[in-house]
Design a protein around this motif. Structure first.
Motif, mmCIF file in Angstrom:
data_model
loop_
_atom_site.group_PDB
_atom_site.id
_atom_site.type_symbol
_atom_site.label_atom_id
_atom_site.label_comp_id
_atom_site.label_asym_id
_atom_site.label_seq_id
_atom_site.Cartn_x
_atom_site.Cartn_y
_atom_site.Cartn_z
ATOM 1 N N TYR A 11 0.833 -1.254 0.034
ATOM 2 C CA TYR A 11 0.129 -0.039 0.123
ATOM 3 C C TYR A 11 0.825 1.110 -0.177
ATOM 4 C CZ TYR A 11 -3.487 -3.240 1.609
ATOM 5 O OH TYR A 11 -4.599 -4.219 1.861
ATOM 6 N N GLU A 12 2.062 1.028 0.944
ATOM 7 C CA GLU A 12 2.794 2.444 0.727
ATOM 8 C C GLU A 12 3.322 2.727 -0.611
ATOM 9 O OE1 GLU A 12 6.910 3.849 3.065
ATOM 10 O OE2 GLU A 12 6.024 2.056 3.844
ATOM 11 N N GLU A 13 3.860 1.414 -1.052
ATOM 12 C CA GLU A 13 4.564 1.710 -2.553
ATOM 13 C C GLU A 13 3.636 2.015 -3.652
ATOM 14 O OE1 GLU A 13 5.679 -2.338 -3.725
ATOM 15 O OE2 GLU A 13 7.097 -2.595 -1.939
ATOM 16 N N GLN A 14 2.314 1.849 -3.406
ATOM 17 C CA GLN A 14 1.402 2.359 -4.328
ATOM 18 C C GLN A 14 0.815 3.813 -4.037
ATOM 19 O OE1 GLN A 14 0.721 0.770 -7.096
ATOM 20 N NE2 GLN A 14 2.425 -0.435 -6.191
ATOM 21 N N GLY A 15 1.372 4.334 -2.733
ATOM 22 C CA GLY A 15 0.778 5.722 -2.505
ATOM 23 C C GLY A 15 -0.387 5.887 -1.905
ATOM 24 N N ILE A 16 -0.935 4.963 -1.561
ATOM 25 C CA ILE A 16 -2.103 4.906 -0.777
ATOM 26 C C ILE A 16 -2.218 4.880 0.764
ATOM 27 C CG2 ILE A 16 -3.579 4.376 -2.806
ATOM 28 C CD1 ILE A 16 -4.085 1.577 -1.271
ATOM 29 N N ILE A 51 -8.877 2.200 -6.296
ATOM 30 C CA ILE A 51 -9.189 2.543 -4.929
ATOM 31 C C ILE A 51 -8.353 4.170 -4.690
ATOM 32 C CG2 ILE A 51 -8.465 2.216 -2.638
ATOM 33 C CD1 ILE A 51 -8.810 -0.721 -3.152
ATOM 34 N N SER A 52 -7.060 4.213 -5.455
ATOM 35 C CA SER A 52 -6.219 5.184 -5.232
ATOM 36 C C SER A 52 -6.875 6.363 -5.779
ATOM 37 C CB SER A 52 -4.719 5.063 -5.688
ATOM 38 O OG SER A 52 -4.833 4.853 -7.277
ATOM 39 N N GLY A 53 -7.729 6.226 -6.614
ATOM 40 C CA GLY A 53 -8.437 7.145 -7.611
ATOM 41 C C GLY A 53 -9.463 8.196 -6.574
ATOM 42 N N PHE A 98 -20.444 11.465 -1.199
ATOM 43 C CA PHE A 98 -19.981 12.885 -1.540
ATOM 44 C C PHE A 98 -18.945 12.984 -2.736
ATOM 45 C CE2 PHE A 98 -21.973 14.106 2.393
ATOM 46 C CZ PHE A 98 -22.973 14.990 1.806
ATOM 47 N N CYS A 99 -18.643 11.630 -3.149
ATOM 48 C CA CYS A 99 -17.269 11.472 -3.717
ATOM 49 C C CYS A 99 -17.770 10.786 -5.422
ATOM 50 C CB CYS A 99 -16.276 10.370 -3.174
ATOM 51 S SG CYS A 99 -15.655 11.077 -1.705
ATOM 52 N N LYS A 100 -17.906 11.801 -6.109
ATOM 53 C CA LYS A 100 -18.246 11.522 -7.611
ATOM 54 C C LYS A 100 -17.438 10.485 -8.160
ATOM 55 C CE LYS A 100 -19.395 16.552 -8.020
ATOM 56 N NZ LYS A 100 -19.060 17.472 -8.912
ATOM 57 N N GLU A 101 -16.059 10.439 -7.670
ATOM 58 C CA GLU A 101 -15.239 9.229 -8.435
ATOM 59 C C GLU A 101 -15.479 7.932 -8.255
ATOM 60 O OE1 GLU A 101 -14.242 11.702 -6.056
ATOM 61 O OE2 GLU A 101 -12.640 12.544 -6.595
ATOM 62 N N VAL A 102 -16.497 7.869 -7.128
ATOM 63 C CA VAL A 102 -16.852 6.246 -6.898
ATOM 64 C C VAL A 102 -17.884 5.807 -7.828
ATOM 65 C CG1 VAL A 102 -17.685 4.889 -4.876
ATOM 66 C CG2 VAL A 102 -16.118 6.667 -4.222
ATOM 67 N N LEU A 103 -18.795 6.578 -8.233
ATOM 68 C CA LEU A 103 -19.855 6.204 -8.702
ATOM 69 C C LEU A 103 -19.669 5.302 -10.374
ATOM 70 C CD1 LEU A 103 -22.953 5.656 -8.936
ATOM 71 C CD2 LEU A 103 -23.116 7.715 -10.146
#
Length: 118
Positions: free
Chosen positions: A20-25, A62-64, A76-81
């Motif tokens: 997860y750390e390597e992927q920046g999340i 997920i990182s997005g 409230f997160c439009k990116e999820v839909l």
């Protein structure tokens, strides 16, 4: 807390936490000796990551939106839909494929049983 403690509390392996750390999340603080140190919010963050992984989403997806859902409610997160809609579409295709395989196997089983009775 150190990485081992976070692993124990969340049930997520040290290897996964490092990934997860390597992927920046998941971003720990570093002590002068290089040891990773996590604050209490990391527990919720790891649980959130695990939740989305359990939904079948990739780390890339997920990182997005992770930052947004950690700060706000998911609604409230439009990116999820669009990600959910895409995942549902993938699942529907998989279900159709599985149904075709199931029917094919059922036909084969019936044919074998029928031949065995002759």
């Amino acid at each position: 807390m150190k990485i081992g403690e976070l692993s124990k509390i969340t049930g997520v392996s040290i290897r996964s936490l490092r990934y997860y750390e390597e992927q920046g999340i998941l971003i720990p603080m570093r002590l002068s000796n290089g040891y990773r140190v996590y604050n209490e919010t990391a527990i919720d963050q790891v649980h959130t990551i695990k939740f989305y992984l359990d939904l079948g989403l990739s780390i890339e997806k997920i990182s997005g939106f992770l930052h947004c859902v950690l700060k706000n409610k998911e609604t409230f997160c439009k990116e999820v839909l669009p990600i959910y809609e895409q995942k549902l579409e993938e699942i529907e295709k998989q279900l159709e494929t599985l149904q075709m395989i199931r029917l094919n196997l059922m036909d084969r089983v019936a044919a074998i049983k029928e031949e065995g009775l002759k």
